[in-house]
Structure formats: structure tokens, C-alpha cells
Design a protein around this motif. Structure first.
Motif, PDB file in Angstrom:
ATOM      1  N   THR A  27     -14.056 -10.239  10.121  1.00  0.00           N
ATOM      2  CA  THR A  27     -14.419  -8.771  10.333  1.00  0.00           C
ATOM      3  C   THR A  27     -14.527  -8.559  11.861  1.00  0.00           C
ATOM      4  O   THR A  27     -14.777  -9.403  12.751  1.00  0.00           O
ATOM      5  CB  THR A  27     -16.078  -8.549   9.685  1.00  0.00           C
ATOM      6  OG1 THR A  27     -16.041  -8.867   8.560  1.00  0.00           O
ATOM      7  CG2 THR A  27     -16.474  -7.225  10.296  1.00  0.00           C
ATOM      8  N   ILE A  29     -15.169  -5.069  14.602  1.00  0.00           N
ATOM      9  CA  ILE A  29     -16.134  -3.970  14.694  1.00  0.00           C
ATOM     10  C   ILE A  29     -15.181  -2.975  15.559  1.00  0.00           C
ATOM     11  O   ILE A  29     -14.947  -3.121  16.582  1.00  0.00           O
ATOM     12  CB  ILE A  29     -17.514  -4.187  15.456  1.00  0.00           C
ATOM     13  CG1 ILE A  29     -18.129  -5.374  14.430  1.00  0.00           C
ATOM     14  CG2 ILE A  29     -18.247  -3.054  15.328  1.00  0.00           C
ATOM     15  CD1 ILE A  29     -19.096  -6.008  15.200  1.00  0.00           C
ATOM     16  N   ASN A 150      -9.518  -0.133   0.755  1.00  0.00           N
ATOM     17  CA  ASN A 150     -10.421  -1.560   0.691  1.00  0.00           C
ATOM     18  C   ASN A 150     -10.546  -1.877  -0.733  1.00  0.00           C
ATOM     19  O   ASN A 150     -11.603  -2.735  -0.995  1.00  0.00           O
ATOM     20  CB  ASN A 150     -11.941  -1.378   1.435  1.00  0.00           C
ATOM     21  CG  ASN A 150     -12.176  -2.893   1.919  1.00  0.00           C
ATOM     22  OD1 ASN A 150     -11.282  -3.695   2.228  1.00  0.00           O
ATOM     23  ND2 ASN A 150     -13.604  -2.994   1.955  1.00  0.00           N
ATOM     24  N   LYS A 225     -18.739   6.176   9.739  1.00  0.00           N
ATOM     25  CA  LYS A 225     -19.540   5.021  10.346  1.00  0.00           C
ATOM     26  C   LYS A 225     -20.105   4.322   9.164  1.00  0.00           C
ATOM     27  O   LYS A 225     -20.636   4.847   8.023  1.00  0.00           O
ATOM     28  CB  LYS A 225     -20.640   5.571  11.006  1.00  0.00           C
ATOM     29  CG  LYS A 225     -21.584   4.696  11.896  1.00  0.00           C
ATOM     30  CD  LYS A 225     -22.659   5.253  12.371  1.00  0.00           C
ATOM     31  CE  LYS A 225     -23.785   4.389  12.987  1.00  0.00           C
ATOM     32  NZ  LYS A 225     -24.724   4.971  13.782  1.00  0.00           N
ATOM     33  N   GLY A 226     -20.385   2.949   9.163  1.00  0.00           N
ATOM     34  CA  GLY A 226     -20.560   2.177   8.207  1.00  0.00           C
ATOM     35  C   GLY A 226     -19.688   1.849   6.986  1.00  0.00           C
ATOM     36  O   GLY A 226     -19.841   0.732   6.185  1.00  0.00           O
ATOM     37  N   ASP A 227     -18.430   2.185   7.140  1.00  0.00           N
ATOM     38  CA  ASP A 227     -17.472   1.917   6.049  1.00  0.00           C
ATOM     39  C   ASP A 227     -16.791   0.529   6.537  1.00  0.00           C
ATOM     40  O   ASP A 227     -16.742   0.466   7.895  1.00  0.00           O
ATOM     41  CB  ASP A 227     -16.390   3.146   5.860  1.00  0.00           C
ATOM     42  CG  ASP A 227     -17.048   4.137   5.003  1.00  0.00           C
ATOM     43  OD1 ASP A 227     -17.906   3.829   4.317  1.00  0.00           O
ATOM     44  OD2 ASP A 227     -16.437   5.332   4.831  1.00  0.00           O
ATOM     45  N   THR A 228     -15.827  -0.006   5.686  1.00  0.00           N
ATOM     46  CA  THR A 228     -15.038  -1.031   5.974  1.00  0.00           C
ATOM     47  C   THR A 228     -13.892  -0.864   5.226  1.00  0.00           C
ATOM     48  O   THR A 228     -13.581  -0.602   4.028  1.00  0.00           O
ATOM     49  CB  THR A 228     -15.665  -2.523   5.353  1.00  0.00           C
ATOM     50  OG1 THR A 228     -16.972  -2.683   5.993  1.00  0.00           O
ATOM     51  CG2 THR A 228     -14.622  -3.569   5.537  1.00  0.00           C
ATOM     52  N   ASP A 264     -11.383  -7.774   7.413  1.00  0.00           N
ATOM     53  CA  ASP A 264     -12.105  -6.407   7.299  1.00  0.00           C
ATOM     54  C   ASP A 264     -12.268  -5.761   8.596  1.00  0.00           C
ATOM     55  O   ASP A 264     -12.394  -6.514   9.753  1.00  0.00           O
ATOM     56  CB  ASP A 264     -13.394  -6.790   6.881  1.00  0.00           C
ATOM     57  CG  ASP A 264     -13.565  -7.101   5.405  1.00  0.00           C
ATOM     58  OD1 ASP A 264     -12.658  -6.694   4.654  1.00  0.00           O
ATOM     59  OD2 ASP A 264     -14.492  -8.024   4.815  1.00  0.00           O
ATOM     60  N   TYR A 266     -14.800  -2.996  10.563  1.00  0.00           N
ATOM     61  CA  TYR A 266     -15.812  -2.358   9.966  1.00  0.00           C
ATOM     62  C   TYR A 266     -15.997  -1.307  11.177  1.00  0.00           C
ATOM     63  O   TYR A 266     -15.702  -1.208  12.261  1.00  0.00           O
ATOM     64  CB  TYR A 266     -16.993  -3.113  10.306  1.00  0.00           C
ATOM     65  CG  TYR A 266     -18.610  -2.618  10.176  1.00  0.00           C
ATOM     66  CD1 TYR A 266     -18.815  -2.199   8.951  1.00  0.00           C
ATOM     67  CD2 TYR A 266     -19.203  -2.448  11.383  1.00  0.00           C
ATOM     68  CE1 TYR A 266     -19.983  -1.707   8.881  1.00  0.00           C
ATOM     69  CE2 TYR A 266     -20.430  -1.663  11.261  1.00  0.00           C
ATOM     70  CZ  TYR A 266     -20.795  -1.566   9.907  1.00  0.00           C
ATOM     71  OH  TYR A 266     -22.174  -0.815   9.899  1.00  0.00           O
ATOM     72  N   ARG A 270     -22.895  -2.602  15.025  1.00  0.00           N
ATOM     73  CA  ARG A 270     -23.962  -2.929  14.433  1.00  0.00           C
ATOM     74  C   ARG A 270     -25.244  -2.703  14.965  1.00  0.00           C
ATOM     75  O   ARG A 270     -25.587  -2.239  16.124  1.00  0.00           O
ATOM     76  CB  ARG A 270     -23.945  -4.582  14.290  1.00  0.00           C
ATOM     77  CG  ARG A 270     -22.823  -4.911  13.562  1.00  0.00           C
ATOM     78  CD  ARG A 270     -22.480  -6.373  13.695  1.00  0.00           C
ATOM     79  NE  ARG A 270     -21.597  -7.188  12.862  1.00  0.00           N
ATOM     80  CZ  ARG A 270     -21.226  -8.188  12.807  1.00  0.00           C
ATOM     81  NH1 ARG A 270     -21.334  -8.977  14.048  1.00  0.00           N
ATOM     82  NH2 ARG A 270     -20.301  -8.715  11.897  1.00  0.00           N
ATOM     83  N   GLU A 304     -17.248 -13.286  11.113  1.00  0.00           N
ATOM     84  CA  GLU A 304     -17.815 -11.907  11.294  1.00  0.00           C
ATOM     85  C   GLU A 304     -18.100 -11.332  12.537  1.00  0.00           C
ATOM     86  O   GLU A 304     -18.387 -10.067  12.947  1.00  0.00           O
ATOM     87  CB  GLU A 304     -19.073 -11.880  10.181  1.00  0.00           C
ATOM     88  CG  GLU A 304     -18.719 -12.021   8.986  1.00  0.00           C
ATOM     89  CD  GLU A 304     -19.921 -11.820   8.142  1.00  0.00           C
ATOM     90  OE1 GLU A 304     -20.171 -10.752   7.432  1.00  0.00           O
ATOM     91  OE2 GLU A 304     -20.731 -12.541   8.055  1.00  0.00           O
ATOM     92  N   ASN A 467     -22.494  -8.432  18.356  1.00  0.00           N
ATOM     93  CA  ASN A 467     -21.832  -7.303  18.664  1.00  0.00           C
ATOM     94  C   ASN A 467     -21.195  -7.141  19.972  1.00  0.00           C
ATOM     95  O   ASN A 467     -21.933  -6.732  20.930  1.00  0.00           O
ATOM     96  CB  ASN A 467     -22.730  -6.190  18.157  1.00  0.00           C
ATOM     97  CG  ASN A 467     -21.701  -4.821  18.123  1.00  0.00           C
ATOM     98  OD1 ASN A 467     -21.592  -4.172  17.076  1.00  0.00           O
ATOM     99  ND2 ASN A 467     -20.990  -4.295  19.004  1.00  0.00           N
TER     100      ASN A 467
END
Length: 494
Positions: A27, A29, A150, A225-228, A264, A266, A270, A304, A467
Motif C-alpha cells: 500500500t 498513500i 479495484n 478520499k478513503g478509496d483504494t 494498493d 490508498y 491516514r 502498508e 504516514n
């Protein structure tokens, strides 16, 4: 140097070898630029000097080596090793200067922006600038793979052209040719209605090329915002102009064209929310108070979280962490539970202060107390604090802030070893760090330092973050100071 304002995505890199890594997706960000007033989107000219890139969770921009998304294939590790940071197909590069790449990502209301810095000894350019849908995989080029919905379709995504509606493959060569046939031939250009655009330029040291891409969010599934989304990057490297093909392809993860193997991406920094409590927390490194059960949590691991590696962890048990946040009228509480297969504290003495704590297994908590997200490096002064505790209770912080157990001290921490690592509880006096004292949101980050070598003191093998990089406020996540937790018996089902 010849400036090229073209963006491209390349096609298949020959036959794909069996993918042997049975690992979870990695992941990364993205940061939302309008979070920062007055920050402009990057100009796509292949010159990575835009301020926007320094706000990414991946690091402070191409002038710094502190990038957290750096793919350097380790020739002494098998491809299937947990700690292998890249997937290689073809001949091995000599070293990271022969082939490696770094990545930055940010987004706004309209576009996802991606920057890729490729380090490469030799450049081969066969296709003409502006040529479209040629054999881009035979020369030096960058391929971006996007699975916008996704859904992780298995097998060659080109057998499922319906997937092109939310992504596909986009390629740009170092000479300015492009390919987007495997993305459904979307519109390419600088106009606001064009679905993607990009440019490439020689880097400042003439050791490779810099690529900048822009993807219209409506082309990649309209993530918010908040989607992957599924995401992958492949770099093709050709060293022999006469061979007619590339020598190797280095990927971030998985396979080209197989969505089920992508990583991923994101959208959004965070965030965690600390519930307001009215019960006492005793700092003893045990987390045995009932209030901790209501804490919000965050976590990070080599898949991540951003990291600064010298030696990569060998497993999730080698290094990962979870943290918990609470607050009351006076204090912010942070507990960090570190999974570490070998706890090493061979540099700083137990109970010592202001030493080189980053050389030992330790936890660093970063607070941007006025949520200024200041430019540049902040090493722990005023409301931008760095507070550190090692696994053997050596501490480091701003000398103007007092460490201790009394109510008059600005901060305190306690540590205990656990069955699978160590746990540290922190307590911070809010009015010592927050401006104003009743603020509701602060910048927040956690870094874990890893020292696995007991024979060599004064070193750090790895640093794992929650983050963004340490000391860079504009790259931190966010901590929200919330209200009381909702008791279970107050929940209602609808």
C-alpha cells in the motif's frame, strides 16, 4: 538535453514468468493537495521541482534521498523473499545505478499525479517522439497499471477489455513515444478534458530520466478520499540498441497486466481519532486499563507503511506495529505495540537522555501541535515535537520539554518487553504541545527504528513509518481529538 512533453504506457514485456511471491499487496498513500492552502498541482514537464511532490507521503521530493517508495532490486535475495523490494524479469542489473526507480503520488479533485525517477546507466530510444502504440516495451520506458474499480481480475486483463473503462496500461518511453491501446485508447493531452497526459526529461545528473503523469479521476473509477485502487509500475530497461528488445523489466509488485497481483494505492492521508476518557491511565508499558479497549488504532508493516531501509525485514514478525490513541482533559495518550523478533538495545544506556536513540530499537512519536504542516525539516522544537523512547527506556526529546512522571512534566513514557517484541506507553500534556491548547486536530506520525545487528553498535537497519517520512510535518497523518466513546449498549440497529 531535449525536453519531451509526452506521456506513455507500455505494452507486454514478452512472456511473463510465473509469479512466486505469495505476499499481500503493498500500500502507498496519496496526499490531497487542496488540504494545503495555496499549493498548486505539479506542472507536467518532466522536471521534478514542483512543491506539490514534497507533500506526498513518499518523501520530500527528488532532491532528497529520503523517498519511501524506492524500488531497488536486491540481487542477493531470491524473488520470492519477503524482503525483496522489487520483481525482476530478465537479466539482473549490476546495481541500483544500473536500474532502480523512485515514485511520488499526490491527487486533487480532478487528477491523480504520479512522478517516477528512473536511475539507469544506458538509455535506448527506438521509437520517435510522439509515436503512439508502438512496441514501447523494447526500449527504456515506464508503464503504469491502474485497476480503478479495484476488482483484481485474474489473468491477463487485456482479455477483459471492459476493465479499460476504469484504468488499464499507460506507457511513456524515455524518447517520448507513448502507448495506451491497453487502456482503451483514452484521450491524451494537456486539456482539462483529456484523460491522461505526461512528460519525460533527462534528470539533472544525466543518470536517467524523470517522468510525470496525470490521470483524470473519471478515467480511473472516480476514487475519493478513503478509496483504494489497484496500482503497479513497471520500468523497462534496454542496454543494447542493436538487440531490438529490452534486457529487463523491474516492477514494484506482481505481474504486468494481471490486476490480481497489483499493489494498493490508498487515497488520503491516514487518520485516527482519539476518544475522550475520564478514567486514569497508569504508564507502565502494560496497557491493562479498561479504557484502552475504546482506543482508536493504527498500524504499519513493510507492506502498508512508508519505510527507510538499509536491511529489509524478513517477515511480519521481524517488524510491524500497532498503536492506540486516547485523550482526557489534560493528556494525550499513545501506546505502541511493536512486533520485533529480536529486540536490540546496544547503543544507549537504560534511562539515558538525548542520545542517539535511532541506533536502537525504539519508537518515535511526532506531533505537529498547531497543525501548521510546516515546510522543511522539523527536529522537535516548539509545537512540532519529536519524542522518542527506546525498548530499554532511553529517551530523547526537546530539551526545553521536561520528561518525568509528575504532573508538572511535559511528557512521559514507559516500556515493557512482550512475548513478540516490546510495548511503549506515552503521555503528553496537551497544553505543552498543542496550539491552541483546545485544538481538535493535529499532525501526527510514528516511526519505528529497527536494529537487528547486536555485533555492530551505532547503526540502524530499518525505519518503518505510519504516514510519510520522519520530521516532515507536511507529510504526516492526522490525529483527531474526539468525544467520549459510544458504549455498546447505546448502539442502535436500523
Amino acid at each position: 538535453m531535449s525536453r519531451i512533453s509526452i506521456f506513455c504506457i507500455c505494452a507486454l514485456f514478452g512472456a511473463l514468468s510465473a509469479f512466486t511471491q505469495d505476499l499481500p499487496p503493498r500500500t502507498q498513500i496519496t496526499h490531497y493537495l487542496p488540504d494545503y492552502e495555496g499549493i498548486e498541482a505539479p506542472i507536467l514537464d518532466g522536471i521534478l521541482d514542483d512543491d506539490a511532490w514534497t507533500y506526498s507521503a513518499q518523501g520530500t521530493g527528488p532532491t532528497s534521498t529520503l523517498n519511501n517508495w524506492w524500488i531497488q532490486y536486491q540481487i542477493d535475495l531470491d524473488e520470492s523473499e519477503f524482503s525483496q523490494p522489487g520483481v525482476l524479469e530478465g537479466t539482473e542489473p549490476i546495481d541500483a545505478n544500473d536500474l532502480s526507480f523512485r515514485v511520488w503520488t499526490v491527487y486533487d479533485d480532478e487528477y491523480l499525479y504520479v512522478a517516477v525517477e528512473v536511475i539507469d546507466y544506458d538509455m535506448v530510444q527506438r521509437l520517435a517522439e510522439g509515436e503512439e502504440d508502438g512496441e514501447t516495451w523494447t526500449e527504456d520506458s515506464v508503464e503504469i497499471f491502474i485497476d480503478g474499480n479495484n476488482n483484481g481480475v485474474e489473468g491477463n486483463v487485456n482479455d477483459h477489455p471492459e476493465e479499460y473503462a476504469t484504468g488499464g496500461q499507460f506507457v511513456l518511453t524515455s524518447g517520448g513515444a507513448r502507448r495506451d491501446k491497453e487502456a482503451g485508447d483514452p484521450s491524451f493531452g494537456e486539456g482539462p478534458d483529456d484523460e491522461w497526459y505526461g512528460s519525460v526529461y533527462d534528470n539533472d545528473s544525466f543518470t536517467g530520466f524523470n517522468y510525470e503523469f496525470r490521470f483524470k479521476l473519471s478515467k480511473i473509477g472516480n476514487p475519493v478520499k478513503g478509496d483504494t485502487i489497484g496500482f503497479n509500475i513497471a520500468v523497462n530497461d534496454a542496454d543494447d540498441y542493436s538487440s531490438g528488445e529490452a534486457d529487463r523489466q523491474l516492477r514494484w509488485v506482481g505481474l504486468a497486466h494481471d490486476e490480481s497481483t497489483y499493489g494498493d494505492l490508498y487515497f488520503g492521508r491516514r487518520e485516527v481519532t482519539a476518544p475522550l476518557i475520564d478514567s486514569e491511565i497508569v504508564l507502565d508499558g502494560k496497557m491493562d486499563e479498561a479504557a484502552w479497549a475504546s482506543a482508536d488504532t493504527g498500524w504499519s508493516n513493510p507492506f502498508e507503511g512508508p519505510s527507510q531501509p538499509a536491511v529489509y525485514p524478513s517477515s511480519m514478525e521481524d517488524l510491524s506495529f500497532e498503536f492506540y490513541v486516547l485523550h482526557d482533559e489534560t493528556y494525550l495518550y499513545v501506546a505502541v505495540d511493536v512486533t520485533d523478533s529480536e529486540v536490540v538495545t546496544d547503543s544507549e544506556e537504560p534511562g539515558s537522555a538525548e542520545g542517539n536513540t535511532w541506533w536502537d530499537d525504539s519508537v518515535e512519536v511526532f506531533l505537529d501541535g498547531d497543525y501548521s504542516r510546516a515546510e522543511g525539516t522539523n527536529y522537535g522544537y516548539g509545537v512540532g515535537a519529536q519524542l522518542v523512547m527506546t525498548a530499554n527506556a532511553a529517551q530523547r526529546g526537546n530539551a526545553e520539554l521536561f520528561f518525568g512522571e509528575s504532573e508538572d512534566d511535559d511528557w512521559y513514557a514507559a516500556t515493557q518487553n512482550t512475548d513478540d517484541g516490546y510495548l511503549i506507553e506515552f503521555r503528553f500534556v496537551k497544553e505543552s504541545f498543542f496550539t491552541p491548547a483546545d485544538t481538535e486536530i493535529i499532525g501526527f506520525n510514528i516511526s519505528i527504528n529497527e536494529d537487528d545487528n547486536e555485533e555492530v553498535e551505532d547503526d540502524r537497519d530499518y525505519q518503518l513509518m505510519w504516514n510519510g517520512p520522519s520530521h516532515r510535518e507536511r507529510c504526516y497523518g492526522a490525529l483527531i481529538l474526539g468525544g467520549p466513546p459510544v458504549p455498546v449498549n447505546a448502539w442502535e440497529l436500523y
